[in-house]
Every structure is written in structure tokens, then in C-alpha cells.
Design a protein around this motif. Sequence first.
Motif, short mmCIF file in Angstrom:
data_model
loop_
_atom_site.label_atom_id
_atom_site.label_comp_id
_atom_site.label_asym_id
_atom_site.label_seq_id
_atom_site.Cartn_x
_atom_site.Cartn_y
_atom_site.Cartn_z
N UNK A 196 0.86 -1.14 0.02
CA UNK A 196 0.08 0.09 -0.15
C UNK A 196 0.89 1.31 -0.18
N UNK A 197 2.01 1.33 0.89
CA UNK A 197 2.70 2.58 0.83
C UNK A 197 4.02 2.17 0.36
N UNK A 198 4.65 3.21 -0.17
CA UNK A 198 6.14 3.23 -0.78
C UNK A 198 7.06 2.84 0.42
N UNK A 199 6.77 3.18 1.28
CA UNK A 199 7.75 2.96 2.58
C UNK A 199 7.97 1.30 2.72
N UNK A 200 6.82 0.69 2.58
CA UNK A 200 6.87 -0.86 2.67
C UNK A 200 7.45 -1.58 1.42
N UNK A 201 8.10 -0.72 0.34
CA UNK A 201 8.30 -1.26 -0.90
C UNK A 201 9.43 -2.47 -0.69
N UNK A 202 10.21 -2.33 0.18
CA UNK A 202 11.16 -3.41 0.38
C UNK A 202 10.69 -4.25 1.47
N UNK A 203 9.53 -4.27 1.70
CA UNK A 203 9.08 -4.99 3.06
C UNK A 203 9.17 -6.68 2.65
N UNK A 204 8.53 -7.31 3.56
CA UNK A 204 8.65 -8.64 3.50
C UNK A 204 7.64 -9.30 2.38
N UNK A 205 6.50 -8.74 2.20
CA UNK A 205 5.60 -9.14 0.90
C UNK A 205 6.16 -9.11 -0.25
N UNK A 206 6.75 -8.00 -0.37
CA UNK A 206 7.40 -7.43 -1.58
C UNK A 206 8.70 -8.35 -1.91
N UNK A 207 9.22 -8.56 -0.92
CA UNK A 207 10.60 -9.55 -1.28
C UNK A 207 10.02 -10.92 -1.63
N UNK A 208 8.87 -11.30 -0.90
CA UNK A 208 8.26 -12.62 -1.45
C UNK A 208 7.95 -12.58 -2.71
N UNK A 209 7.21 -11.47 -3.14
CA UNK A 209 6.83 -11.57 -4.46
C UNK A 209 7.77 -11.59 -5.63
N UNK A 210 8.82 -10.91 -5.12
CA UNK A 210 10.13 -10.98 -6.25
C UNK A 210 11.07 -11.90 -5.95
N UNK A 211 10.81 -12.67 -5.02
CA UNK A 211 11.63 -13.79 -4.66
C UNK A 211 12.32 -14.59 -5.79
#
Lengths: 206, 206
Positions: free
Chosen positions: B20-35
Motif C-alpha cells: 500500500x505504501x512506498x515505505x513498505x516497498x522493500x518489505x517482507x511481502x514485496x520480497x516474497x513477490x520478487x523472490x
Amino acid sequence: MAGTVFFSVSMSLDGYIAPSSPAELMGKQWMELQHWVFPQRFFRQNLNLGEGGEEGRDNDILRETFERTGANVMGKRMFEAGEHAWPEDAPFHTPVFVVTQAKRDPWERAGGTTFHFVNDGIEAALDQARQAAGDSDVRIAGGGETILSYLNAGLVDEFTIAVSPVLFGAGVRLLEGVDASKVALEQVRSEASAQVTHLTYVVRAR
Amino acid sequence: MAGTVFFSVSMSLDGYIAPSSPAELMGKQWMELQHWVFPQRFFRQNLNLGEGGEEGRDNDILRETFERTGANVMGKRMFEAGEHAWPEDAPFHTPVFVVTQAKRDPWERAGGTTFHFVNDGIEAALDQARQAAGDSDVRIAGGGETILSYLNAGLVDEFTIAVSPVLFGAGVRLLEGVDASKVALEQVRSEASAQVTHLTYVVRAR
């Protein structure tokens, strides 16, 4: 040895499995979503639409999904939508456990489908379905809300989504409200046919 | 002979491409998405993360996507999120046309990436990108809102989605707001790798 609990649905690329209202259920978008299903030999046989039909991998997948299923579970809305739409010999040919508040005696149809009405929740319905299925698998047939309840409760072992090259823009999303903090997935199979891609995931607890 | 206009993104099974927020862009979910991306040799090379890495089909797909791209187009939010995060030699190595209201001189980076700031809308940015790309393809790099603008305007020829076995539950949906009455899709390729499935669609007008 208990079977697997699974679901298997067609989903639009934007995540929908049904239109917003049951009235549109046979509408244009839904027809497009299910477009890969209608010409298949197994589908035609199973709904008494006549002989013939395609016999490729899509057909095999439909048949395999049917054959592994020893019992079905469905929500009351799916039952109510289908009750007057399914043919005399409803297309399940297994015991079907309907999660509902309605009290009603079992409803036996020609061809081996008997609907049982379960009034004490999704776990009770699943227990009865497991019992009835024996070594075969239990399919959570639908609709979306019922599938999601089972998924979020950690009661689904595996599922397959046929991703259709269709956009809905609105409707019932399969995974709206999924508890992402609890449900983890592993892609275990991915199979493309001419029109759709069949994605199979095993569900793991986080 | 003009190239193809395409986009290529990783999407969670429930349809999200970003938190939802760019601040989380390198967060856990995004890391999983791009895993599936991080261990690939091409990705590591392109971001100067060092030698080595995987070299299977996922790696080829990343390289092919890069090599076909003669120019990139992106929205201002993607640019602003990346401006301070990309390395000195930003990972595009083509002209990049940023759709923005900000007036700014071209910003040249080491390694062949030059950002051009286009103030007169998505079509103008695409025209300039096509010009710059010559016979090569134009990639609509992101973010989600920009991709959707191009898709709904009928300006995307083709796209690829890497469907990741991840659930977000919330965030930025790729296809939220897609104009389903105008955009029709044809599945032209579907390729599974160990973790994800790469789905490619050609866009047709309805």
C-alpha cells in the motif's frame, strides 16, 4: 488414509470467479470465463449435452478433477443458484454437503448425487464429507465465500485455478479477504492449455 | 517498423504488485513477490550485486525482457521511489521517459540511462519512447497506475505477468480499474518455472 481437501475454479486474470449478482451468472463475462470448459467432451457428457467434444489436456483435467472427488461441499448460495438449474441428475454424482441454516431432509437425485444439509458450520460439513469420501478427495465446490472460509480456516490442502484470459472489472473476487498472514502457498504444478493456464498450489501454514 | 509496447511485472496470486505504501516497498511481502528474481544471474549483474547466480529459464526471461527494451516509460511515483534507491548506473540502460508535471532537464546516469521528464501526458511520453526505441520495444516500466493508464488507453500491445505464489491481502492491485468493456486478452504464452508462472497476453480491442 484420508483424502485431500481441494478446490478448483476458473478465475479471471483480475481475480474474479463470478459476476456481482447471481442473476448475471450465465452472462457474457461468466461465459467467457468458462469458455475453455464448454467444448470439452467430459463436460458435455456430465451435463447430458450430447456426444462429442474436445479431448485434449483441458478435458483430462476436468475428468481427473471429477474422478478424484469422493464428496463435495458447497455453500447455500451455490446450492440455491444451482437447485433449479442443474439437470435432474445433478452433475456431482457424489454426496454433497451444503453448509446452510436451512433444515431439510437429504435430497436424493438420479445419478448418485445426494444433497445433505449441514446446520453446524464448515468444519462439521467437512467432517461429514471426509467420512463420505473415504480415501477419495473432498472438493470445496463453491461459491467464493465458502471457499475462502475453508482456506482461511486452514482446512484446504491444495487448489487449482484455471486462469482465464478475461477481465471482469467487477464481481466476486476469489481471494478478497484472504488471511495473508496465515496462508502460504507453494506452486506445485502449472500447466498451460490453448486458452487458459492451470495453476496448482499446496497450502502451507505460515 | 515500430516495436511492441509491453509491460512485465510480478503479481501476487491475489492480484497485487506492490504494498500500500512506498515505505513498505522493500518489505517482507514485496520480497516474497520478487523472490524468484533476486538469485538470478542477470539481475545480480544488472544491479552490480556481484558475479554468479542462477541461469535457468527465469534468468533468460529477465535477460530477454531487458534486451528487447529500447526505451522505458514510467510514472512519477516509480521515478521518485527509485531516484534515490537505484545505483549510480540505474538499471535501465536506455532512455527513460517519466510522465510527470515536474519540469526538469534530462538526467543522465552512468551506463546509458537518461531520464527525460515529459509534461504533456502518457501519449506524448510513449511517442518519444517509440522514437527513441527505434525497432526495439518500449516497456511501460511502472508503477501500477501508469501501466493501467496505458492499458485502458489501448496503448499496450502485449504484457507478461509472473504470477508469484504469494498472497498480499492488501496493497496496489495491478488490474484494479481496468476497463473490461474495452480490453480483451489472448493468452499467447504460459511458461512455468520452479516458483512462478510467466503468463503472456496480447491485448485486443473489444
